[in-house]
Design a protein around this motif. Structure first.
Motif, PDB file in Angstrom:
ATOM      1  N   LEU A   1      55.994  56.021  58.033  1.00  0.00           N
ATOM      2  CA  LEU A   1      56.672  54.801  57.982  1.00  0.00           C
ATOM      3  C   LEU A   1      55.537  53.583  58.207  1.00  0.00           C
ATOM      4  O   LEU A   1      56.058  52.637  57.965  1.00  0.00           O
ATOM      5  N   LEU A   2      54.331  53.918  58.194  1.00  0.00           N
ATOM      6  CA  LEU A   2      53.086  52.923  58.028  1.00  0.00           C
ATOM      7  C   LEU A   2      52.831  52.545  56.838  1.00  0.00           C
ATOM      8  O   LEU A   2      51.679  52.148  56.419  1.00  0.00           O
ATOM      9  N   ASP A   3      53.264  53.493  55.614  1.00  0.00           N
ATOM     10  CA  ASP A   3      52.867  53.324  54.342  1.00  0.00           C
ATOM     11  C   ASP A   3      52.900  51.764  53.956  1.00  0.00           C
ATOM     12  O   ASP A   3      53.768  50.923  54.344  1.00  0.00           O
ATOM     13  N   ASP A   4      52.021  51.502  53.335  1.00  0.00           N
ATOM     14  CA  ASP A   4      51.518  50.079  52.865  1.00  0.00           C
ATOM     15  C   ASP A   4      51.052  48.974  53.952  1.00  0.00           C
ATOM     16  O   ASP A   4      50.851  47.923  53.593  1.00  0.00           O
ATOM     17  N   ALA A   5      50.935  49.570  55.135  1.00  0.00           N
ATOM     18  CA  ALA A   5      50.424  48.570  56.154  1.00  0.00           C
ATOM     19  C   ALA A   5      48.782  48.434  55.867  1.00  0.00           C
ATOM     20  O   ALA A   5      48.373  49.635  55.526  1.00  0.00           O
ATOM     21  N   PRO A   6      48.282  47.507  56.337  1.00  0.00           N
ATOM     22  CA  PRO A   6      46.849  47.383  56.323  1.00  0.00           C
ATOM     23  C   PRO A   6      46.214  48.522  56.980  1.00  0.00           C
ATOM     24  O   PRO A   6      46.696  48.862  58.134  1.00  0.00           O
ATOM     25  N   PRO A   7      45.196  49.115  56.328  1.00  0.00           N
ATOM     26  CA  PRO A   7      44.355  49.813  57.028  1.00  0.00           C
ATOM     27  C   PRO A   7      43.887  49.917  58.438  1.00  0.00           C
ATOM     28  O   PRO A   7      44.046  50.638  59.207  1.00  0.00           O
ATOM     29  N   ALA A   8      43.784  48.651  58.783  1.00  0.00           N
ATOM     30  CA  ALA A   8      43.104  48.232  60.083  1.00  0.00           C
ATOM     31  C   ALA A   8      44.488  48.267  61.115  1.00  0.00           C
ATOM     32  O   ALA A   8      44.107  48.886  62.194  1.00  0.00           O
ATOM     33  N   LEU A   9      45.602  48.160  60.829  1.00  0.00           N
ATOM     34  CA  LEU A   9      46.855  48.230  61.440  1.00  0.00           C
ATOM     35  C   LEU A   9      47.040  49.725  61.929  1.00  0.00           C
ATOM     36  O   LEU A   9      47.294  50.080  62.983  1.00  0.00           O
ATOM     37  N   VAL A  10      47.038  50.379  60.720  1.00  0.00           N
ATOM     38  CA  VAL A  10      47.164  51.822  60.734  1.00  0.00           C
ATOM     39  C   VAL A  10      46.300  52.486  61.763  1.00  0.00           C
ATOM     40  O   VAL A  10      46.599  53.279  62.723  1.00  0.00           O
ATOM     41  N   THR A  11      44.915  52.150  61.616  1.00  0.00           N
ATOM     42  CA  THR A  11      43.746  52.724  62.696  1.00  0.00           C
ATOM     43  C   THR A  11      44.141  52.231  63.946  1.00  0.00           C
ATOM     44  O   THR A  11      44.026  52.960  65.096  1.00  0.00           O
ATOM     45  N   ALA A  12      44.603  51.167  64.124  1.00  0.00           N
ATOM     46  CA  ALA A  12      44.977  50.471  65.526  1.00  0.00           C
ATOM     47  C   ALA A  12      46.093  51.307  66.245  1.00  0.00           C
ATOM     48  O   ALA A  12      46.041  51.644  67.540  1.00  0.00           O
ATOM     49  N   LEU A  13      46.949  51.777  65.634  1.00  0.00           N
ATOM     50  CA  LEU A  13      48.275  52.565  65.853  1.00  0.00           C
ATOM     51  C   LEU A  13      47.889  53.916  66.188  1.00  0.00           C
ATOM     52  O   LEU A  13      48.588  54.470  67.058  1.00  0.00           O
ATOM     53  N   THR A  14      47.239  54.378  65.256  1.00  0.00           N
ATOM     54  CA  THR A  14      47.093  55.931  65.037  1.00  0.00           C
ATOM     55  C   THR A  14      45.880  56.276  65.483  1.00  0.00           C
ATOM     56  O   THR A  14      45.671  57.566  65.533  1.00  0.00           O
TER      57      THR A  14
END
Length: 211
Positions: free
Chosen positions: A83-96
């Motif tokens: 569900l995080l596809d296409d989100a900025p890498p920094a955001l994905v890393t912060a969440l996961t």
């Protein structure tokens, strides 16, 4: 001294069987949706749903409803980082924290006598008897967070809210008369090229009619 990195908001090893549903609104204060077996608390579902709306589904709530509700044969076991596809890498890393795990459906389950399970639909008239704990109703203006252990409707978290916002999982925090169930605004800074984030505020509550 190097700054300590915050723990990721989402972690697959912390999966808990907190029953919830994702739904679209129907007439009045009603809704119709689908069962989600694991991780039903706001601190898990809201970051995924907000980021999915802002990036994966391009702010198209109907496309999001089709994917999460209409296209599921039985129900969801868990919602994952796809569900995080296409989100900025920094955001994905912060969440996961860099971990990735897929959304999983319950299509593989069968009943004791053999036939597949029936579709695990949830509506405003069946949520209580299905022992749901949390619900997430996808409105045009945001996600309504329904704490079924507290009341039948809830506050609406605006779609522009930063997905890194830390949300409150206490059932009483989901009151329709209170602000959206946040603990603090967000972790870190807004990812580059991300949408403008608004403070996590609730929209005007809907009339608190009981169903």
């Amino acid at each position: 001294m190097a700054a300590e990195h915050p723990r990721p908001l989402l972690a697959p090893e912390n999966s808990l069987s907190t029953r919830s549903f994702v739904a679209r609104p129907t007439v009045g204060t009603g809704y119709s949706g689908i069962h989600v077996q694991l991780d039903g608390v706001p601190s898990h579902h809201l970051p995924l749903l907000l980021a999915a709306y802002q990036y994966k589904f391009g702010r198209n709530v109907e496309a999001m409803c089709r994917h999460l509700i209409d296209d599921v044969a039985v129900g969801w076991d868990e919602l994952g980082t796809d569900l995080l596809d296409d989100a900025p890498p920094a955001l994905v890393t912060a969440l996961t924290g860099g971990e990735h795990w897929p959304s999983r459906t319950l299509d593989h389950l069968i009943t004791p006598d053999g036939p597949p399970l029936a579709r695990m639909s949830v509506t405003d008239t069946t949520a209580d008897e299905q022992d749901m704990q949390w619900g997430y109703v996808l409105h045009k203006e945001g996600v309504e967070v329904v704490s079924l252990l507290h009341e039948d409707i809830g506050p609406v978290v605006d779609w522009a809210t930063d997905p890194r916002t830390v949300f409150n999982d206490h059932p009483a925090a989901g009151s329709s008369l209170d602000p959206a169930p946040t603990i603090r605004a967000s972790r870190g800074t807004q990812p580059q090229s991300g949408p403008a984030a608004a403070p996590a505020e609730a929209s005007t509550p809907r009339p608190a009619a009981r169903r």
